[in-house]
Design a protein around this motif. Structure first.
Motif, PDB file in Angstrom:
ATOM      1  N   PRO A 273     -41.878 -29.256 -19.523  1.00  0.00           N
ATOM      2  CA  PRO A 273     -42.845 -29.277 -18.428  1.00  0.00           C
ATOM      3  C   PRO A 273     -44.064 -28.419 -18.759  1.00  0.00           C
ATOM      4  CG  PRO A 273     -40.775 -28.245 -17.753  1.00  0.00           C
ATOM      5  CD  PRO A 273     -40.634 -28.653 -19.174  1.00  0.00           C
ATOM      6  N   ASP A 274     -45.218 -28.829 -18.261  1.00  0.00           N
ATOM      7  CA  ASP A 274     -46.444 -28.069 -18.493  1.00  0.00           C
ATOM      8  C   ASP A 274     -46.482 -26.795 -17.662  1.00  0.00           C
ATOM      9  OD1 ASP A 274     -47.454 -29.851 -20.349  1.00  0.00           O
ATOM     10  OD2 ASP A 274     -48.425 -31.083 -18.819  1.00  0.00           O
ATOM     11  N   GLY A 275     -45.778 -26.780 -16.564  1.00  0.00           N
ATOM     12  CA  GLY A 275     -45.753 -25.609 -15.701  1.00  0.00           C
ATOM     13  C   GLY A 275     -44.961 -25.910 -14.447  1.00  0.00           C
ATOM     14  N   PRO A 276     -44.926 -24.959 -13.522  1.00  0.00           N
ATOM     15  CA  PRO A 276     -44.152 -25.165 -12.298  1.00  0.00           C
ATOM     16  C   PRO A 276     -44.669 -26.322 -11.444  1.00  0.00           C
ATOM     17  CG  PRO A 276     -44.851 -22.868 -12.504  1.00  0.00           C
ATOM     18  CD  PRO A 276     -45.504 -23.634 -13.606  1.00  0.00           C
ATOM     19  N   TRP A 277     -45.908 -26.741 -11.652  1.00  0.00           N
ATOM     20  CA  TRP A 277     -46.495 -27.832 -10.887  1.00  0.00           C
ATOM     21  C   TRP A 277     -46.104 -29.206 -11.431  1.00  0.00           C
ATOM     22  CZ3 TRP A 277     -48.928 -24.640 -14.269  1.00  0.00           C
ATOM     23  CH2 TRP A 277     -49.409 -25.225 -15.431  1.00  0.00           C
ATOM     24  N   ASP A 278     -45.477 -29.264 -12.593  1.00  0.00           N
ATOM     25  CA  ASP A 278     -45.141 -30.532 -13.247  1.00  0.00           C
ATOM     26  C   ASP A 278     -43.810 -31.059 -12.703  1.00  0.00           C
ATOM     27  OD1 ASP A 278     -45.243 -32.672 -14.891  1.00  0.00           O
ATOM     28  OD2 ASP A 278     -45.248 -31.555 -16.772  1.00  0.00           O
ATOM     29  N   ASP A 279     -43.841 -31.520 -11.465  1.00  0.00           N
ATOM     30  CA  ASP A 279     -42.619 -31.943 -10.774  1.00  0.00           C
ATOM     31  C   ASP A 279     -41.945 -33.143 -11.428  1.00  0.00           C
ATOM     32  OD1 ASP A 279     -42.828 -29.943  -8.887  1.00  0.00           O
ATOM     33  OD2 ASP A 279     -43.976 -31.190  -7.487  1.00  0.00           O
ATOM     34  N   ASP A 280     -42.723 -34.057 -11.980  1.00  0.00           N
ATOM     35  CA  ASP A 280     -42.139 -35.256 -12.572  1.00  0.00           C
ATOM     36  C   ASP A 280     -41.255 -34.911 -13.767  1.00  0.00           C
ATOM     37  OD1 ASP A 280     -43.428 -36.820 -10.710  1.00  0.00           O
ATOM     38  OD2 ASP A 280     -45.159 -37.205 -12.015  1.00  0.00           O
ATOM     39  N   VAL A 281     -41.731 -34.064 -14.638  1.00  0.00           N
ATOM     40  CA  VAL A 281     -40.950 -33.699 -15.816  1.00  0.00           C
ATOM     41  C   VAL A 281     -39.764 -32.822 -15.424  1.00  0.00           C
ATOM     42  CG1 VAL A 281     -41.004 -32.505 -18.045  1.00  0.00           C
ATOM     43  CG2 VAL A 281     -42.903 -33.957 -17.361  1.00  0.00           C
ATOM     44  N   LEU A 282     -39.958 -31.917 -14.470  1.00  0.00           N
ATOM     45  CA  LEU A 282     -38.844 -31.078 -14.018  1.00  0.00           C
ATOM     46  C   LEU A 282     -37.723 -31.933 -13.428  1.00  0.00           C
ATOM     47  CD1 LEU A 282     -40.832 -28.130 -12.425  1.00  0.00           C
ATOM     48  CD2 LEU A 282     -39.431 -28.051 -14.493  1.00  0.00           C
TER      49      LEU A 282
ATOM     50  N   TYR B  96     -38.749 -22.080 -13.910  1.00  0.00           N
ATOM     51  CA  TYR B  96     -39.671 -22.791 -13.021  1.00  0.00           C
ATOM     52  C   TYR B  96     -39.135 -22.751 -11.586  1.00  0.00           C
ATOM     53  CZ  TYR B  96     -41.179 -24.590 -17.507  1.00  0.00           C
ATOM     54  OH  TYR B  96     -41.602 -24.702 -18.799  1.00  0.00           O
ATOM     55  N   PRO B  97     -39.205 -21.584 -10.952  1.00  0.00           N
ATOM     56  CA  PRO B  97     -38.668 -21.497  -9.577  1.00  0.00           C
ATOM     57  C   PRO B  97     -39.530 -22.304  -8.615  1.00  0.00           C
ATOM     58  CG  PRO B  97     -39.807 -19.474 -10.161  1.00  0.00           C
ATOM     59  CD  PRO B  97     -39.771 -20.335 -11.392  1.00  0.00           C
ATOM     60  N   LEU B  98     -38.903 -22.736  -7.556  1.00  0.00           N
ATOM     61  CA  LEU B  98     -39.625 -23.485  -6.529  1.00  0.00           C
ATOM     62  C   LEU B  98     -40.539 -22.537  -5.769  1.00  0.00           C
ATOM     63  CD1 LEU B  98     -36.769 -25.691  -5.066  1.00  0.00           C
ATOM     64  CD2 LEU B  98     -38.605 -26.410  -6.561  1.00  0.00           C
ATOM     65  N   HIS B  99     -41.733 -22.997  -5.493  1.00  0.00           N
ATOM     66  CA  HIS B  99     -42.662 -22.208  -4.702  1.00  0.00           C
ATOM     67  C   HIS B  99     -42.475 -22.573  -3.243  1.00  0.00           C
ATOM     68  CE1 HIS B  99     -44.780 -20.568  -8.119  1.00  0.00           C
ATOM     69  NE2 HIS B  99     -44.791 -21.781  -8.667  1.00  0.00           N
ATOM     70  N   ARG B 100     -42.105 -21.584  -2.437  1.00  0.00           N
ATOM     71  CA  ARG B 100     -41.904 -21.839  -1.007  1.00  0.00           C
ATOM     72  C   ARG B 100     -43.037 -21.155  -0.238  1.00  0.00           C
ATOM     73  NH1 ARG B 100     -36.759 -24.009  -0.712  1.00  0.00           N
ATOM     74  NH2 ARG B 100     -35.460 -23.391  -2.445  1.00  0.00           N
ATOM     75  N   VAL B 101     -43.523 -21.856   0.764  1.00  0.00           N
ATOM     76  CA  VAL B 101     -44.632 -21.333   1.562  1.00  0.00           C
ATOM     77  C   VAL B 101     -44.116 -20.676   2.809  1.00  0.00           C
ATOM     78  CG1 VAL B 101     -46.759 -21.908   2.742  1.00  0.00           C
ATOM     79  CG2 VAL B 101     -46.129 -23.095   0.648  1.00  0.00           C
TER      80      VAL B 101
END
Length: 112
Positions: free
Chosen positions: A42-51, A107-112
């Motif tokens: 994955p490119d980063g935590p924002w790369d949901d498709d690859v994760l 790559y932890p999930l970002h929770r708001v």
């Protein structure tokens, strides 16, 4: 003088061949899943498709390695196969679980 009696060496039983064939297919699928989970970056935590794809591939490997381990237990207890058949499904299971743990930690999930 008569020749000493010879014991004819028999080939593998049908149960040995069948269990080995099924194990090879299960392990091939698990190896594909483990390799796919390791090969995708994955490119980063924002790369949901690859994760998500990494998780699916790792769960595929786990889903095929567990029945392979179960069949190996049965085959080894019945003396159809040798104990070294445990190595590959156990290794593939460990790799898939380790990749899931790594993805969860890196790559932890970002929770708001």
């Amino acid at each position: 003088m008569s020749a000493p009696p010879t014991t004819a060496r028999r080939g593998p039983s049908a149960a040995t061949v069948a269990s080995a064939a099924v194990l090879c297919l299960l392990e091939l699928g698990a190896a594909f899943g483990a390799y796919s989970a390791l090969a995708m970056r994955p490119d980063g935590p924002w790369d949901d498709d690859v994760l998500l794809a990494v998780e699916i591939a790792a769960y595929l490997a786990i889903g095929l390695a567990l029945p392979a381990l179960g069949l190996t237990v049965l085959a080894v207890r019945r003396n159809w196969l040798r104990a070294w058949w445990f190595v590959l499904p156990a290794l593939l299971l460990a790799v898939a679980v380790a990749r899931l743990i790594h993805i969860d930690q890196a790559y932890p999930l970002h929770r708001v």
